[in-house]
Scaffold this motif. Structure first.
Motif, mmCIF file in Angstrom:
data_model
loop_
_atom_site.group_PDB
_atom_site.id
_atom_site.type_symbol
_atom_site.label_atom_id
_atom_site.label_comp_id
_atom_site.label_asym_id
_atom_site.label_seq_id
_atom_site.Cartn_x
_atom_site.Cartn_y
_atom_site.Cartn_z
ATOM 1 N N LEU A 391 0.833 -1.208 0.000
ATOM 2 C CA LEU A 391 0.000 0.000 0.000
ATOM 3 C C LEU A 391 0.868 1.260 0.000
ATOM 4 C CD1 LEU A 391 -2.778 -1.124 2.500
ATOM 5 C CD2 LEU A 391 -3.131 -0.437 0.117
ATOM 6 N N TYR A 392 1.950 1.177 0.715
ATOM 7 C CA TYR A 392 2.871 2.311 0.805
ATOM 8 C C TYR A 392 3.597 2.528 -0.519
ATOM 9 C CZ TYR A 392 7.382 4.494 1.937
ATOM 10 O OH TYR A 392 8.497 5.287 1.928
ATOM 11 N N ASP A 393 4.117 1.439 -1.018
ATOM 12 C CA ASP A 393 5.030 1.508 -2.155
ATOM 13 C C ASP A 393 4.291 1.735 -3.480
ATOM 14 O OD1 ASP A 393 7.661 1.359 -3.059
ATOM 15 O OD2 ASP A 393 7.340 -0.684 -3.785
ATOM 16 N N THR A 394 3.176 1.042 -3.648
ATOM 17 C CA THR A 394 2.473 1.097 -4.925
ATOM 18 C C THR A 394 1.359 2.139 -4.936
ATOM 19 O OG1 THR A 394 2.860 -1.271 -5.031
ATOM 20 C CG2 THR A 394 1.342 -0.361 -6.666
ATOM 21 N N GLY A 396 0.970 4.671 -2.505
ATOM 22 C CA GLY A 396 1.272 5.930 -1.819
ATOM 23 C C GLY A 396 0.575 6.102 -0.488
ATOM 24 N N PHE A 397 0.266 4.979 0.184
ATOM 25 C CA PHE A 397 -0.378 5.066 1.502
ATOM 26 C C PHE A 397 0.682 5.193 2.591
ATOM 27 C CE2 PHE A 397 -4.884 3.136 1.349
ATOM 28 C CZ PHE A 397 -5.131 3.687 0.108
ATOM 29 N N PRO A 398 0.796 6.340 3.234
ATOM 30 C CA PRO A 398 1.691 6.398 4.388
ATOM 31 C C PRO A 398 1.264 5.352 5.422
ATOM 32 C CG PRO A 398 0.946 8.601 3.772
ATOM 33 C CD PRO A 398 0.129 7.615 2.985
ATOM 34 N N LEU A 399 2.236 4.784 6.124
ATOM 35 C CA LEU A 399 1.922 3.727 7.091
ATOM 36 C C LEU A 399 0.846 4.180 8.080
ATOM 37 C CD1 LEU A 399 2.450 0.948 8.379
ATOM 38 C CD2 LEU A 399 4.334 1.996 9.664
ATOM 39 N N ASP A 400 0.953 5.419 8.546
ATOM 40 C CA ASP A 400 -0.010 5.838 9.570
ATOM 41 C C ASP A 400 -1.426 6.001 9.010
ATOM 42 O OD1 ASP A 400 1.467 8.545 8.650
ATOM 43 O OD2 ASP A 400 -0.571 9.006 9.269
ATOM 44 N N LEU A 401 -1.537 6.213 7.694
ATOM 45 C CA LEU A 401 -2.874 6.258 7.085
ATOM 46 C C LEU A 401 -3.501 4.865 7.157
ATOM 47 C CD1 LEU A 401 -3.870 7.929 3.719
ATOM 48 C CD2 LEU A 401 -4.605 5.632 4.254
ATOM 49 N N THR A 402 -2.714 3.860 6.820
ATOM 50 C CA THR A 402 -3.202 2.481 6.888
ATOM 51 C C THR A 402 -3.580 2.137 8.332
ATOM 52 O OG1 THR A 402 -1.761 1.937 5.036
ATOM 53 C CG2 THR A 402 -2.614 0.084 6.322
ATOM 54 N N GLN A 403 -2.723 2.558 9.255
ATOM 55 C CA GLN A 403 -3.018 2.282 10.666
ATOM 56 C C GLN A 403 -4.306 2.983 11.103
ATOM 57 O OE1 GLN A 403 0.858 3.590 12.004
ATOM 58 N NE2 GLN A 403 1.410 1.515 12.685
ATOM 59 N N ASP A 404 -4.474 4.220 10.649
ATOM 60 C CA ASP A 404 -5.682 4.987 10.982
ATOM 61 C C ASP A 404 -6.923 4.276 10.443
ATOM 62 O OD1 ASP A 404 -7.088 7.267 11.987
ATOM 63 O OD2 ASP A 404 -7.111 8.159 9.984
ATOM 64 N N ALA A 405 -6.808 3.759 9.218
ATOM 65 C CA ALA A 405 -7.942 3.067 8.596
ATOM 66 C C ALA A 405 -8.298 1.792 9.365
ATOM 67 C CB ALA A 405 -7.614 2.732 7.142
ATOM 68 N N LEU A 406 -7.271 1.099 9.840
ATOM 69 C CA LEU A 406 -7.520 -0.182 10.505
ATOM 70 C C LEU A 406 -7.954 -0.020 11.953
ATOM 71 C CD1 LEU A 406 -4.539 -2.192 9.030
ATOM 72 C CD2 LEU A 406 -6.960 -2.494 8.506
ATOM 73 N N ARG A 407 -7.563 1.100 12.554
ATOM 74 C CA ARG A 407 -7.879 1.315 13.971
ATOM 75 C C ARG A 407 -9.385 1.282 14.209
ATOM 76 N NH1 ARG A 407 -5.541 6.403 17.515
ATOM 77 N NH2 ARG A 407 -7.013 6.250 19.219
ATOM 78 N N GLU A 408 -10.138 1.800 13.231
ATOM 79 C CA GLU A 408 -11.594 1.800 13.359
ATOM 80 C C GLU A 408 -12.145 0.380 13.494
ATOM 81 O OE1 GLU A 408 -12.409 3.722 9.675
ATOM 82 O OE2 GLU A 408 -11.458 5.578 10.369
ATOM 83 N N GLN A 409 -11.384 -0.595 12.957
ATOM 84 C CA GLN A 409 -11.847 -1.985 13.024
ATOM 85 C C GLN A 409 -11.147 -2.758 14.134
ATOM 86 O OE1 GLN A 409 -10.942 -3.802 9.270
ATOM 87 N NE2 GLN A 409 -11.523 -1.984 8.103
ATOM 88 N N GLY A 410 -10.423 -2.036 14.964
ATOM 89 C CA GLY A 410 -9.719 -2.703 16.056
ATOM 90 C C GLY A 410 -8.544 -3.538 15.576
ATOM 91 N N ARG A 411 -7.961 -3.157 14.462
ATOM 92 C CA ARG A 411 -6.808 -3.893 13.948
ATOM 93 C C ARG A 411 -5.573 -3.006 13.914
ATOM 94 N NH1 ARG A 411 -8.485 -8.463 11.149
ATOM 95 N NH2 ARG A 411 -10.614 -8.379 10.373
ATOM 96 N N GLY A 412 -4.413 -3.639 13.893
ATOM 97 C CA GLY A 412 -3.168 -2.910 13.726
ATOM 98 C C GLY A 412 -2.443 -3.385 12.476
ATOM 99 N N VAL A 413 -1.183 -2.995 12.384
ATOM 100 C CA VAL A 413 -0.340 -3.435 11.268
ATOM 101 C C VAL A 413 0.875 -4.142 11.867
ATOM 102 C CG1 VAL A 413 1.158 -2.652 9.385
ATOM 103 C CG2 VAL A 413 -1.033 -1.517 9.766
ATOM 104 N N ASP A 414 1.311 -5.194 11.238
ATOM 105 C CA ASP A 414 2.559 -5.831 11.648
ATOM 106 C C ASP A 414 3.705 -4.911 11.183
ATOM 107 O OD1 ASP A 414 4.837 -7.300 11.974
ATOM 108 O OD2 ASP A 414 4.352 -8.770 10.407
#
Ligand code: ATP
Ligand code: MG
Ligand code: MG
Ligand code: MG
Length: 469
Positions: A391-394, A396-414
């Motif tokens: 998501l970051y590389d292809t 352009g999703f900054p890591l914290d954007l992905t984390q923000d998106a997943l936080r709503e679902q109670g998930r994190g990122v490895d």
């Protein structure tokens, strides 16, 4: 009801009457301090006055300082949308004494302004002091008549401020307002102090010691005062609100966001409008102070905030760029206090528009990929690092954007997996460079990239002039 603009003026003129020189805000990108990412407190522009390296024709100053806390040591990005009291951009009101008045006057000024000029109900106020600072506790008793149970002694570094590993330091006292027991959260020092019931409004630092490299500490010859009060927090209180986002300025920006999307921004989706309003301020002020979106350093923090805001706009159903359309509302709210906003209005608008258009092309596809990835995961499981990296590389999703998106679902990122994927890509790139004849240069480049990272900004973590804690 006093507007934030009026409250700012009341603060500055109160201290002007007490012999302080009104000094304009320093820039968000600190001059002469490459280690500090953004100005994050009022003292930043006065650092050399506290150490005595520099003197000016005043020993008392007062400011409203533009602050951004979205990177480096002080990072409130993840709090935005979740707490009532945090922004990435806010204004810190401060009064400063450079070797002039000290504890007794600083406390007396604060108490008088809060309870007389601002008319705040004194029975709702409580304070913290550093556990060994009997002097400050006694002054609070004398000046404010506070009982012992509303002078909370804190033994941690929360109430001990340091400019850096060495240099001026000292205890601080923080003033809290109790918004009432209908709001979850405990008093400072309690296990649930991070709730929003007791909100810290003002932090007063007593610079009285100097810390040396060998660990020893000596009393400073020149004792100084550094204070900071969040305009939006005192504003909420004075406007009868609990939440910073209910202040007149923030509401106007939230309304602009709702208006642009033809929705009620105070209904469902309110949190997205709040994030957009906050991020509009930080991105616009950063651009006005010369930061441009880029892939590293300060510019990447700006890009991260912008893209994060765009995801929230997307969640609200925005099909077209949104942020750039909100700039007039911001200039209307804050342009008179900060003329640089109006001066840079075209640049801000065009930069936001360009960035929004650029990211729009990959945002949809990236979010679709994220959705697919998550669909295959067990409930609550973290997103694998290689998916976050893709998501970051292809996309352009900054890591914290992905984390923000997943936080709503109670998930994190490895994140270990993410770092590993990043390292692997770097190693591949490095191998590809070898033998190109430019190896020497390439090595230097990769070393720099390693050191500063593209997402971690380790260079900035080594802040020497941190704000208050
Ligand atoms: P908190 O504990 O609530 O995060 P802090 O102790 O980190 O606040 P300081 O570093 O002491 O805050 O900053 C001085 C003042 O600036 C605070 O008392 C508060 O009024 C305001 N402030 C700090 N961070 C923010 C923020 N992210 N958004 C709005 N106001 C803030
Ligand atoms: Mg504080
Ligand atoms: Mg605090
Ligand atoms: Mg904080």
């Amino acid at each position: 009801m006093k507007t934030l603009n009026e409250i700012r003026s009341t603060f500055l003129s109160y201290f002007e009457k007490q012999g302080h020189t009104v000094v304009p805000s320093g820039p968000l990108v600190p001059r002469n301090d490459p280690t500090l990412m953004f100005a994050n407190s009022g003292m930043v522009q006065f650092k050399n006055l506290f150490t005595g390296v520099e003197t000016r024709d005043y020993v008392r100053a007062t400011t409203a300082q533009k602050c951004v806390r979205a990177g480096g040591k002080h990072n409130d990005l993840d709090n935005v949308g979740y707490t009532a009291r945090h922004h990435t951009f806010f204004e810190m009101l401060g009064n400063f004494s450079f070797g002039d008045y000290f504890k007794a006057e600083a406390i007396a000024f604060a108490w008088e302004l809060l309870t007389k000029d601002f008319g705040i109900d004194a029975s709702r106020l409580l304070v913290t002091v550093y556990h060994t600072d009997d002097e400050a506790a006694d002054i609070w008793k004398k000046v404010a008549g506070l009982p012992d149970d509303r002078i909370i002694r804190i033994p941690t570094d929360d109430n001990f401020w340091r400019m850096g590993p060495t240099g001026p330091c000292g205890p601080c006292t923080e003033i809290f307002y109790d918004h009432g027991d209908h709001i979850p959260g405990g008093p400072p020092g309690s296990p649930d102090e991070d709730g929003d019931r007791f909100i810290e409004i003002w932090n007063i630092v007593f610079m009285q010691n100097e810390q040396f490299e060998d660990g020893s500490m000596k009393p400073l010859e020149m004792q100084s005062i550094d204070t900071g009060m969040g305009l939006e927090r005192i504003g909420a209180l004075l406007q009868g609100q609990h939440d910073n986002y209910e202040t007149d300025t923030m509401r106007a920006l939230i309304e602009a966001s709702g208006h642009a999307l033809h929705v009620d921004p105070f209904g469902a989706g309110n949190v997205h409008h709040r994030v957009i309003a906050d991020h509009l301020r930080s991105t616009s002020f950063l651009i006005a102070d010369g930061v441009m979106p880029s892939n590293d350093g300060r510019g990447y923090v700006l890009r991260r905030i912008m893209r994060r805001a765009m995801r929230h706009a997307h969640l609200l159903g925005a099909k077209d760029p949104l942020m750039y359309r909100l700039v007039p509302a911001l200039v209307q709210q804050m342009g008179s206090a900060y003329p640089e906003l109006g001066q840079a209005q075209t640049l801000i608008t065009e930069t936001l528009h360009l960035e929004e258009n650029r990211f729009k092309q990959t945002l949809d596809r990236g979010l679709k990929l994220l959705e697919d990835e998550v669909a295959d995961l067990p409930e609550g499981a973290d997103l694998p690092g290689d998916a976050a990296f893709k998501l970051y590389d292809t996309y352009g999703f900054p890591l914290d954007l992905t984390q923000d998106a997943l936080r709503e679902q109670g998930r994190g990122v490895d994140t270990d997996g993410f770092d590993a994927a990043m390292a692997e890509q770097k190693a591949k790139a490095r191998a590809a460079w070898a033998g190109s004849g430019e190896a020497a240069d390439a090595t230097v480049w990769f070393d720099v990239a390693d050191k500063h990272g593209t997402t971690d900004f380790l260079g900035y973590e080594l802040e020497t002039a941190e704000g208050q804690v």
